[in-house]
Every structure is written in structure tokens, then in C-alpha cells.
Design a protein around this motif. Sequence first.
Motif, short mmCIF file in Angstrom:
data_model
loop_
_atom_site.label_atom_id
_atom_site.label_comp_id
_atom_site.label_asym_id
_atom_site.label_seq_id
_atom_site.Cartn_x
_atom_site.Cartn_y
_atom_site.Cartn_z
N SER A 117 0.84 -1.19 0.00
CA SER A 117 0.00 0.00 0.00
C SER A 117 0.88 1.25 0.00
CB SER A 117 -0.92 0.02 1.23
OG SER A 117 -1.80 -1.08 1.21
N SER A 118 0.40 2.30 -0.64
CA SER A 118 1.16 3.54 -0.77
C SER A 118 1.05 4.38 0.49
CB SER A 118 0.61 4.34 -1.96
OG SER A 118 -0.70 4.81 -1.65
N PRO A 119 1.89 5.42 0.62
CA PRO A 119 1.75 6.34 1.75
C PRO A 119 0.37 6.97 1.84
CG PRO A 119 3.86 6.66 0.67
CD PRO A 119 3.09 5.71 -0.19
N ALA A 120 -0.28 7.22 0.69
CA ALA A 120 -1.63 7.79 0.72
C ALA A 120 -2.61 6.84 1.39
CB ALA A 120 -2.09 8.11 -0.71
N VAL A 121 -2.45 5.56 1.14
CA VAL A 121 -3.33 4.58 1.77
C VAL A 121 -3.11 4.56 3.27
CG1 VAL A 121 -3.81 2.11 1.99
CG2 VAL A 121 -3.59 3.13 -0.27
N TRP A 122 -1.86 4.60 3.70
CA TRP A 122 -1.59 4.61 5.13
C TRP A 122 -2.10 5.89 5.79
CZ3 TRP A 122 -0.90 0.20 7.14
CH2 TRP A 122 -0.23 -0.81 6.44
N ALA A 123 -2.05 7.01 5.06
CA ALA A 123 -2.64 8.25 5.58
C ALA A 123 -4.14 8.08 5.78
CB ALA A 123 -2.36 9.41 4.62
N LEU A 275 -9.52 8.21 0.72
CA LEU A 275 -8.10 8.20 0.38
C LEU A 275 -7.66 6.82 -0.09
CD1 LEU A 275 -6.37 10.33 3.18
CD2 LEU A 275 -6.35 10.78 0.72
N VAL A 276 -8.12 5.79 0.64
CA VAL A 276 -7.79 4.42 0.26
C VAL A 276 -8.38 4.09 -1.11
CG1 VAL A 276 -8.07 1.99 0.88
CG2 VAL A 276 -7.62 3.68 2.66
N TYR A 277 -9.64 4.47 -1.31
CA TYR A 277 -10.34 4.14 -2.56
C TYR A 277 -9.71 4.84 -3.77
CZ TYR A 277 -13.96 4.07 -6.13
OH TYR A 277 -14.63 3.92 -7.31
N VAL A 278 -9.50 6.16 -3.64
CA VAL A 278 -8.96 6.93 -4.76
C VAL A 278 -7.58 6.42 -5.14
CG1 VAL A 278 -8.14 9.20 -5.47
CG2 VAL A 278 -10.33 8.97 -4.29
N ARG A 279 -6.76 6.16 -4.12
CA ARG A 279 -5.41 5.66 -4.41
C ARG A 279 -5.48 4.27 -5.04
NH1 ARG A 279 -0.70 7.44 -6.03
NH2 ARG A 279 0.98 5.96 -5.53
N GLY A 280 -6.43 3.44 -4.54
CA GLY A 280 -6.56 2.10 -5.09
C GLY A 280 -6.96 2.10 -6.55
#
Length: 290
Positions: A117-123, A275-280
Motif C-alpha cells: 500500500s502507498s503512503p496515501a493509503v496509510w494516511a 483516500l484508500v479508494y482513490v489511491r486504489g
Amino acid sequence: MRISLQAGLWAIASAATFAASSAAAKFLALKLPTAELAFFRAAFGVLVLVGASRLLVDLGRPRDPFGYAMRCGLGVVALYSLMFAFSSMPLGLASLLFFSRVLLMPVTARVMLGERSSPAVWAGVLTGFAGAVVSLWPALTVPELRLPAAAALLAAVASAGSQTAVRRLTATNSAGLIVLIYTAASVAATGPVAAVNWIGPPISDWPLLAVLGGFAVLAQLTAAKAYAKASVGFLAPFDFLTVPAAAVLGFVLFGEVPTLHGLAGSALIVAGTLLVYVRGTSTGAAAVNP
């Protein structure tokens, strides 16, 4: 895009049927012990699925025993904890705390499946956890809600691992077989405990019991269909559709009015989920299992 749409529709169906099953559990909790609720929820799944002739052929071909052990063990812990939470606290709050599992799934997917997972997902994960804390804060000041809240959070942790195991199992097992083996394991785990303080439900309660178990198995089947088509990170946010659905049912059926803390916490959780959805979606998280 077509795969993403199909996976999303399966996930939406899972959220809707889970909300209906949860409302039935809330009604029945006034009459039946937690263990008996868990037993009936599992038993109806076996009755529904054992009638499918295709599954009788698949029964001899389960693959990935370790994956099934994780799915069934963690799933039973989540089932007991969730039934207790639904029976002991407002439906909307219990659902909100339980579906904080969405924010744990990037963690379980990384540990169990190696999905990065990217930093955006962890945020998004951290933002969502902040929302769960805000929503939970008033409950911590009410002694009778502390144990149900802890049970809902335990259910969230166990369910995150269990749902990630479903994603793993879909690579080598059919959705129906995954659900059938889990429901059979759940019946075996809940039956002896339910028998200790068994209360025979009256005939008038059987329609609600059918809703409890029937919609629960539909929620599992549709979730397994979704996980067969997309990654954990992409699908996890759809789980939160259950939260507003449960809040509406709680208000209409039980007169439960959301608190300001609950609304503020929900906003943070939705922000983290987005954030999780958009990054995914932007990174192609909806890849199909090979």
C-alpha cells in the motif's frame, strides 16, 4: 473498468445484505442469547448452501487448508464478538466500530498476501482510526458500553484478517465452497455454546431468523464474488456502505439518533476511506486474481 464495476456491485450487494442481517440480529437480541444468535446466523447458511448441487461436487476439492484455518478461526471470533456488540449497543455505532476493519485491511493484506500500500493509503488508515476514536469516545464514558465497544473492535480486527483470507482463498476455491466450509465451521463452534442456555424461539421469530441467516450468507457469497475480481485495498471502502445503511435502520426501527461525536467520527472515517479508494483505483488495485 468493467471488472472494477462488477467487483463494486458485488461489494455493494454484500454491504446491503449485511445491514439487513444486522438489523434482524438487533431485534432478536431482545429474546435470544448471543451464542444462540451466532449459531442461527451460521446454521441458516449451511441450510441454504447445502442445497446447491454444485457444491456437493466441490466439497471434495477444497484447496489451501491454512487459508481456511485463518478464515474460519478469525471468522468465528468476529461472529461471537459482533453478535454481542449488536445486542448491547446502538446498531449504528456497533456497525461503525466494526467496519473500522476497512482501515485494517491494508495491514492484513500486506502481512498475509504481500499486497503493498502507498503512503496515501496509510494516511487514509490513520485518518480513519482517528475517526473511530472520536466515535468511540462518548461510549468510553458510559460503563455499560465499554465492553460492547471492545467487542466490536475485536470483531473488526478478527474480521479484517478473515476477509483477507477470503481474498487468498478465491485464487483456488469457488465462492460457494468458501462460504459453505466457513458456515459449517461456525455451526460446529457455536452449537455447543448455544446449547448451554438454549431458548427455543417461537414460531413468530422464525421469519427474522431467516433474515438473520439468509442475508448473512448472501453477504458472504457476494463478498467472495467481489474478492475474486478485485484487490483487498480496492474493495475495502465499499464495506462502509453498511454504516449509513445500519444507521438508517437503527433510526427507523429502533429510534437510535446518531450523536455529534458519531457524525464527526463518521466524517473522518469516510475521508480516510476515500483516500484508500482513490489511491486504489488510480494505481490499478482492481486487478483480477490470476
